[in-house]
Structures are given as structure tokens and as C-alpha cells.
Design a protein around this motif. Sequence first.
Motif, PDB file in Angstrom:
ATOM      1  N   GLN A  88       0.829  -1.191   0.000  1.00  0.00           N
ATOM      2  CA  GLN A  88       0.000   0.000   0.000  1.00  0.00           C
ATOM      3  C   GLN A  88       0.870   1.250   0.000  1.00  0.00           C
ATOM      4  O   GLN A  88       2.089   1.168   0.195  1.00  0.00           O
TER       5      GLN A  88
ATOM      6  N   LYS B 114      -9.807  -5.051   2.859  1.00  0.00           N
ATOM      7  CA  LYS B 114     -10.418  -4.315   3.974  1.00  0.00           C
ATOM      8  C   LYS B 114      -9.356  -3.636   4.830  1.00  0.00           C
ATOM      9  O   LYS B 114      -9.511  -2.491   5.249  1.00  0.00           O
TER      10      LYS B 114
ATOM     11  N   GLU C 249      -7.931  -0.636   3.032  1.00  0.00           N
ATOM     12  CA  GLU C 249      -8.838   0.507   3.037  1.00  0.00           C
ATOM     13  C   GLU C 249      -8.864   1.177   4.409  1.00  0.00           C
ATOM     14  O   GLU C 249      -8.902   2.414   4.514  1.00  0.00           O
TER      15      GLU C 249
ATOM     16  N   THR D  17      -7.960   5.059   4.961  1.00  0.00           N
ATOM     17  CA  THR D  17      -8.947   5.945   5.577  1.00  0.00           C
ATOM     18  C   THR D  17      -8.324   6.646   6.779  1.00  0.00           C
ATOM     19  O   THR D  17      -8.525   7.843   7.000  1.00  0.00           O
TER      20      THR D  17
ATOM     21  N   LYS E 289      -7.228   3.155  -6.753  1.00  0.00           N
ATOM     22  CA  LYS E 289      -7.733   4.095  -5.759  1.00  0.00           C
ATOM     23  C   LYS E 289      -8.725   5.103  -6.310  1.00  0.00           C
ATOM     24  O   LYS E 289      -9.076   6.055  -5.629  1.00  0.00           O
TER      25      LYS E 289
ATOM     26  N   LEU F 278     -11.546   5.796  -4.181  1.00  0.00           N
ATOM     27  CA  LEU F 278     -11.248   6.431  -2.891  1.00  0.00           C
ATOM     28  C   LEU F 278     -11.065   7.949  -3.038  1.00  0.00           C
ATOM     29  O   LEU F 278     -10.929   8.657  -2.047  1.00  0.00           O
TER      30      LEU F 278
END
Lengths: 462, 462
Positions: B325, B382, B385, B389, B408, B411
Motif C-alpha cells: 500500500q 479491507k 482501506e 482511511t 484508488k 477512494l
Amino acid sequence: MGPDAVLWRPEDLMLYEYDALSSVTQPQAVVFPTSTDQVVGIVKIASQAKLPVVARGAGTGLSGGAVVTEGGIVIVTSRMKKILEIDLENRRARVQPGVVNLDLSLAVSDEGYYFAPDPSSQKACTIGGNVAENAGGPHTLAYGVTTNHVLGLEAVLPSGEVIHTGGTYWDRPGYDLTGFIVGSEGTLGIVTEITVRLCRKPEAVKTLLAVYDAVVGATRSVAAITARGITPAALEMMDGFTLRAVEEATHAGYPMDSAAVLLIEVEGLREAAEENAEAVEEVCRENCAREVRRAKSAEERDLLWRGRKNAFGALGRISPSYYVQDGVIPRTRLPEMLEFIEQVGKLHQLRIGNIFHAGDGNLHPLLMFDARDKDQSQRVLKAAEAILTKCVEMGGSITGEHGVGIEKRDLMPLIFSDDDLEMMGRLKAVFNPRGDLNPGKLLPAGRMCGELRVQVSQGGEV
Amino acid sequence: MGPDAVLWRPEDLMLYEYDALSSVTQPQAVVFPTSTDQVVGIVKIASQAKLPVVARGAGTGLSGGAVVTEGGIVIVTSRMKKILEIDLENRRARVQPGVVNLDLSLAVSDEGYYFAPDPSSQKACTIGGNVAENAGGPHTLAYGVTTNHVLGLEAVLPSGEVIHTGGTYWDRPGYDLTGFIVGSEGTLGIVTEITVRLCRKPEAVKTLLAVYDAVVGATRSVAAITARGITPAALEMMDGFTLRAVEEATHAGYPMDSAAVLLIEVEGLREAAEENAEAVEEVCRENCAREVRRAKSAEERDLLWRGRKNAFGALGRISPSYYVQDGVIPRTRLPEMLEFIEQVGKLHQLRIGNIFHAGDGNLHPLLMFDARDKDQSQRVLKAAEAILTKCVEMGGSITGEHGVGIEKRDLMPLIFSDDDLEMMGRLKAVFNPRGDLNPGKLLPAGRMCGELRVQVSQGGEV
């Protein structure tokens, strides 16, 4: 907004007809909002009344970016001067556009930080104006121009819509609207908030003055310093004519009999700065500096910079008018350019002083004349155009830091093709479809789809 | 272009379905142009055939920017690998987009120069791909991301029109189209030429490895180094889990029993670098480093970096799959974020390794899983994310350097309002009105006016 936030009498409006250039028309009104909401309100009223809107900071701009070309409403940001947030740990601040450039640095100075872009007008000019023109300054060499220090923006579009761009990091997801708006000279939106990077003050700063008996020694030193792998924080040059005018006005200690000086600043941790200063000194001497002085105290440093930063004013004392130009060339071609400028001066019978951000190859020839003399004024314009054309021929550009404004919009075809300019016009129309934000700026006349429509329809329907 | 410049057999096309992510469809053809003219030709043919066009460099991207979402033609730039011009005196180069990042540095290395952006994939990735994703790297802290090193571009629009943006200087007159195109992930035009800044190699580089028994010592050192006013060229962090995997794979000399290491690089003139290295060492010791090593030779330095740059590969040895990530937070919040990531790992029963460009606050959590296991794959998404967040909640962002791509795009509303995204869509449509350049990337589905129109009309008229 209250009666003290609006000017409308012709005698009051007169003050807002000028920046470095002068307007051809008066605005209908000048307003002084204090908040984003008030800007939204003004923009909506202007839109209903089909009036152009021109944003204005301190009016210190040098390319006519803040003057009015078709009347309308001038939004002066001088009351939007709040520093909204300071986050020293992450080195950033959020400010309103009317914050004076130097005031931000002063606000964080005690904690050891500063805002790096430092135009010579930094005691007066606003950060909003710096954003509009993507202003530079003597420390551009090491720190870049305004856009390199802007992380995010809030802007009001002509529709009254408020957009937020960027954020607080180097790499911003999505299209870089922040970079796109910086330097757009108020033609895309009215910037109402700016998030900027703050820099940590270096532990030590060494300021040197290298004095030359021949200009070529100074220009060669510039190339040699950078070739040595040193990036000074600033690397400024003044020719003999200019430094004499400056010395007479400011008594900064520049030697009256020299042909050129370099003002050089290196910085960093104490010993690192010392080592860099010694290296710079050595390079200057190798390139025929007759003397290299060092400021021994903060006062001496300030004095050297006061000379440089007040140079335009000093020249104003010896000539009824002067026209400061702004071009950029590869720094390796400085010697050739200086010769060219001298020839141009002779050809057009003008005295031309030279101040350069030499490290950047950013020239500021100062053309002396008397604005009351039509013939002289014409010759000044011709000389300036010859210099800028030469900049482009040398692989350079028509502005290094002052922006395009009305001054250079018609020179844009020197560096951009019709297709390139057409693309800029189309992108502008996305933000500013009727061309009522700062009309007549940045793009050459006839290429601004938006603007043209408004001009055509000004007396009737849009 | 000849038969060896086009692939069309399904088995050949398969190779071009992947970057770090995988395509849902195959392209109709993959082509290998060598010139701008050929790219213009391909784009025109694609336009007539109403086929999408996707530009692709080396396929090392990490956000799916180069994968195909709707079929079409893939333009691979790997044969556009000429270095067109090198101008060392003015520190710039002009290259075709397929030039491998490291190859440009190697080409100017003997003369003492290099190209600063250095993604870990720099031996393979192309400068065109770096431009598309606005790539970063370990040296972002001191040198910025790709956009800070791109001066000008040539790009082919979907119409076949060729535009030229920027130039060779910091401040470019007019709207900054260069900055706007950098990071636009191939959705605005196919970049066919890039003018970049070159940097002078520093006289000395000092590479340090600080070893910690507790992670918090490392994160505190990061804040303390920058607070001291030192800007290291690189400031990288690896947690214990990651450094053990790396050590087993590369034998770089990282201590197997430590909780975290910082890899720190300072540079400059010889004594300046030395002074900075000493200051860094002192700060690390004050913040509980149990040991601070220095690379004593170029070989030792390379070994330390080899560990860092091959970290992803090393983790690939201990897990069937991993998902890297890319998020960014204020660097002062690193300790808090590390704790949060640990909790996320526990909650979703995943091992998560951490590599940070710590100086930038740019996180790279590496989530280990087995892609063949549906449940694990779901948990990985999950967990990722949740981490992103949290980045946004902390005032950070959803990508630090890998781009948005398809990964993304949905997002984007976490950090942009509908109005902001709508503006991006409208600007995109100026370049790419039918949405046929790299469809499905960067902007969330449903907000790309251009794209939507094409999807609707794909079977019929456009």
C-alpha cells in the motif's frame, strides 16, 4: 459588507488603476472582502451584472496583472490577512491571500522557520499576489519559485463555486489543479486560502560580496560555482552602473569603482556553510574577483541585502522613469547576453542597468528613460522587445518571475504554438467560461475564446 | 511500422494484461512505436476505430495505471528509448519516454550528474511511466517527486494533435500544462518527449544505518532529525519483520534482532556531509538507537541500499502474495500510525510489514496473504482501506507516490468533493473529450463525463 468595504467615487477608484503598469479604464467599484463567503457574494453579484472581476493584492506586480482592462469590480484582498493555521511540526501554514509575504516569515521566525519565496517587494506584496504571478525572488536558485511552496488552494470560480485543490504533500492524487492555478494570474479563480510549506531556518548563513573589475569575471564565476556542485541559496549579480546607483542611495558598501559584484549566500549547518563559503570564495578568486568580502554580522548581511532589494528604488533616484524587464536564459550564456544588452542600449540610445538572479539565468535589465518623452518611451519598448526576443533565441523565455499579465501576452506566440495557446484557452474556459475573471491577461488577444465572447456581447446579452 | 512492432495473438497479448494489478480484458493489439509520428499515426487509427488507447512503460506501476479496462490498443514505449539531448552546462536532458530511469543517470554519471527521482524500480521503470504516475522514491525528501524534475513535455492528444508544454526553466509563462500532465496517468495525452533537470552529484555522500530495539525510537528520531534543521537526502525506515525478510534475502547486514532500522543518507561538500552525518548520529543516539553504523565504502553503501530497494522482492520470498500500500501522513504522526497498522493486522489476522519513506511520512505497509485464498484476499482489501482511511483522517492522503490508477479511483471522494472531481473531469475532457485515453483510471466511475459518454455510445455513434 458595510460602506467602508466599497469604493466607488472616481477619485477613490483612481488609486486602483495602477500596478507597475497603468489601466486604460477605471473599475466601477473596488471592494475589500474579509472572507471567502464575501468573495462568493461579490463574484455572484458581478456575474449577474455581467461585470468583469479583477483580484488585486498589494498592487506591486510588474506585468500589469492587477490592472483593469474593461472596467468591472476590483477585489482587493488586503483585509483577508489572517494567518489561519500554523503547523510547525509538519512545516506548513494556511493563510488568507492578503497576508503580506514577509509577515508570514515574521510570524514563525522565533520558532526558527520562514517562508522561502522572497520577492524584493516582500515587505509589501501579498502571498495571494505571489500565487497569482508565481513570483520568484533572490532565493529561487536553491528553493524554487512560489509554486514549489504551495501545497493547496481554495478558490472561488466565476460561478460562485468554491473548489479546494491539493493538500499538504508533495504528490497530490489526481490532476494537479494547484500547480495549474498558481501563476494563472487571476484568470481561473479568486484564490481565497493558501496552504504553504514553511522552511527551517539554516543554522548558519554566510553572505559574500565578490567584487570584479570586469563583468566577465562575475559571469564566469556564476558558471564555475554551479559547476563545482555548490548550490548557493542566492547568487545575485549587479553591474557597475546599477551598483553605483544603489551605493549612492543605500550606502551598502558596494565599491563605486567596480565593474560588477556578485552577492552570494550559502547556508546550512555551521561548518557546512563555512566550507561552502570558502569554496565559493576560492572559485571567485580563481575567476578574477579582486576582492571577496564576507558579512561579519547580521547587520552587515542586512545592509548587503538592503542594497540589492532596494535597487529599483535607487535607480528611480537617477532617472525620471525606468522600465524593469524580466527574461530568462541558460546561465551559461550570461556573458553573451550582457554584451547584447549593451549593444541594444547603444542602438536605442538608452542607459540600461543590469540586475540578475544570475544563478537562475533570470535577467532584470533596467531601462532608464523619461516617460514624458514619447520618442524615448517608444525606444524603451523596442529595446525591451529586442532583449526578450534574444532570450527566446538563446533557448530562454519571456518571463522569469514577473508573469505575463498584459505586458507580455502578445509575446506568448514567441514560445508557444497556436495549438498550445488554443489548449490553454480551452482549459481557461473550463474555469472561466465567459472570460470575466481578469480579462485581457496572460493569453494573447484573439486567442481567448471566452474573452472574445464577452467583448462582443458586452453591450447586450451573454 | 512493420510486423515486429505489433502484437495481436492472444498468447502474446497476455503479457500486457498486468502491471502490479491485472486487467479484466485483453487489448486488441499491442504496438511498439519508435517516434512521435508513429504515436500520432496509432492514435489516429485508434480514433477512427473507436478504440481506447493505453500508454505503457515498463509495467512496473503499482496502482493499475497501465492495465487495460475496456480493450483497445496498448502503446508500449519501450522502443522510444533515445536520450535526445544532454546539456550538462544547463543541467538538463531531453529524452523519449521509454528511457529507463537509471539509464539516464548512468549516461551522465561520468560527468558527475544524475537524474534525482529514483523509484525502487529504477533499473526497470521508464521515465515516461514516472511522469504518468508522478513517481517518488527514497530521495523525495530532499529532491521532491518526478514533477519537480520535469521542465517540459511533448504529448500527443487523442485528436493526433501534438502539444509542447513548459520549457527549460522553473517559472513557465502561461498556465502550467507541464505540471498538469505530470501525474495524469495517461488520461490527457501520450507523452512522447520529456525535458528533465539533471542534478550535480554531491562531493560526498554518507550513508548511515541506525538500529533500534523499539520502533518508537526510530519514529522519534525521524521527527528529531528534521526538527534539528537537517534535511537528509533520504530517511527510510523498515520495521523488524521487514528487515529480517530483507536480511535473509540480501545479506545487507541488517541486525536480525532489532525492532526497526533507519537508513539515512546525507550529502554535500565533504566536510558539510561529515558534519551532517555526525549530527544525525547524535540525534539517533539521543533517541535510543542502540547502534549507528556508517557505510565505509561505496560497496557498503550499495549493499545497504540493495537491501532497501529489493525489500518487496524479499517479502515475496516469505509469502505467496503481498499487497503493497501507499499512503501519506504528517510525519509527526508516524508512531500513532504504526500502532494503528499493528491493530489492523491483528483485527484482520494478517502479517503486515512496514517500509516507510519516513522523512516524507510516506507509508508502504506490505500486507502478506495468499491470493488463492478468497477470504484472505478480502481481508487484505479491507485492511488496506482501513489504513488509507486512517491516513486521510490524520490529515494525510491516499497515495504518496504510486498514483491512483484503477486501484484508488473510488477512494478519491475521501479527499475531494464532488465539485473538485467534477472540475477535474471537465479539464480532462478538454484533452480527452471522448475518454478514450486510458479509460477507467484516476477519476471515480460515474464522474468522468468523457468516459461515460463513450461507454454509452460504444456500440453506436460517438
